[in-house]
Design an enzyme around this catalytic site. Structure first.
Site, PDB file in Angstrom:
ATOM      1  N   SER A   1      -9.756 -14.365  -5.202  1.00 46.38           N
ATOM      2  CA  SER A   1     -11.100 -13.801  -5.309  1.00 46.38           C
ATOM      3  C   SER A   1     -12.022 -14.641  -4.435  1.00 46.38           C
ATOM      4  CB  SER A   1     -11.577 -13.857  -6.774  1.00 46.38           C
ATOM      5  OG  SER A   1     -12.961 -13.582  -6.888  1.00 46.38           O
TER       6      SER A   1
ATOM      7  N   TYR B   1     -12.769 -17.734 -15.097  1.00 43.47           N
ATOM      8  CA  TYR B   1     -12.263 -16.860 -14.042  1.00 43.47           C
ATOM      9  C   TYR B   1     -12.060 -17.634 -12.742  1.00 43.47           C
ATOM     10  CZ  TYR B   1     -11.932 -12.721 -11.038  1.00 43.47           C
ATOM     11  OH  TYR B   1     -11.499 -11.763 -10.141  1.00 43.47           O
TER      12      TYR B   1
END
Length: 291
Positions: free
Chosen positions: A149, A162
């Site tokens: 990401s 995350y």
């Protein structure tokens, strides 16, 4: 160099998290290129619907599905063996499956969510990578594509769990690429850093402001981009809303500047309650006195 269609025709592609979002878009793209597909997702019903749509739209008869938790290593071994048995070879594994975190700062997060996020986002990649690798050794060309990401490049406020999982994917994949290059250079290792892609990953009530503001790039666009860049053996694939800006900032800005910039932007997302000075996460827990 052959066309993208010719390159992927009859290659067997594993895609995790294939029932929706980027995974579903990847399945559509590779189906349109004539690839064999082995698709898995925890949502079995939605996964079957995705596969049926692929067969109807692209006449993609070579599709198998598996309802599966990518955090389960035994399930991985069974799934990969099923794909190999069905198609006779495996060429590409795209470790795409991922879930959101608490969408709250560290002091307002719970440990159970952190464990689950790491289990899916990081260990799911580990299990997929390790399970598929022996099947790629004898192929003339193969690729493992691990999805991190842009939050695997920078630490974003309200996303520590995350970010931890996606930084872990980045480190694991970069190290693995260096290791494998020494003995099996025909196996490509790609690392993907999506920006704000319009998926349903942000499901919590406190992450809807983030979803509306940042998750705007169509999944089909990044799926097509990934397919092209894998064919061209681009090691790091950065694509999606604000991905280029984040990539540049992560490389050029001092960490204290970057932290202030990202923190200020994220705190605009209606999370004032978590930033109260008297938040319970800042309180010393009461000590139990043994009598």
């Amino acid at each position: 160099m052959p066309s993208v269609q010719a390159f992927y025709t009859n290659k067997t592609v594993i895609v995790t998290g294939a029932a929706s979002g980027i995974g579903k878009a990847l399945a559509k793209v590779f189906a349109s290129y004539g690839a064999n597909l082995a698709l898995c997702d925890r949502d079995g019903e939605l996964l079957v619907a995705t596969a049926e749509a692929l067969i109807e739209e692209h006449n993609a008869a070579s599709v198998i599905t598996r309802e599966m938790d990518v955090a389960d290593p035994q399930a991985w071994q069974s799934f990969v063996n099923q794909a190999y048995t069905q198609f006779g070879h495996i060429d590409i594994c795209i470790n795409n499956a991922g879930i959101e975190g608490t969408s709250a700062p560290v002091w307002a997060s719970d440990f159970a969510t952190l464990e689950r996020v790491m289990a899916v986002n990081f260990y799911g990649v580990v299990h997929g990578t390790r399970s598929v690798l022996p099947y790629l050794i004898d192929r003339p060309w193969a690729a493992i594509v691990n999805v991190s990401s842009i939050f695997g490049m920078i630490g974003a406020a309200n996303a520590a769990d995350y970010c931890a999982s996606k930084f872990a994917v980045r480190g694991y994949t970069e190290a693995f690429r260096a290791e494998l290059a020494e003995i099996y250079p025909h196996i490509q290792i790609q690392l993907v850093h999506p920006g704000g892609i319009s998926t349903n990953i942000a499901r919590r009530d406190n992450s809807q402001s983030f979803k509306r503001k940042f998750l705007t790039t169509a999944p089909q666009k990044i799926a097509e981009h990934i397919a092209l860049r894998v064919m061209r053996n681009q090691a790091r694939i950065v694509y999606g809303n604000q991905s280029g800006l984040v990539h540049m900032a992560s490389r050029l800005l001092p960490l204290n500047w970057l932290a202030k910039l990202v923190g200020k932007q994220m705190r605009q997302l209606d999370m004032q309650n978590d930033y109260r000075l008297d938040h319970p996460g800042f309180q010393v827990p009461e000590k139990k006195v043994d009598k």
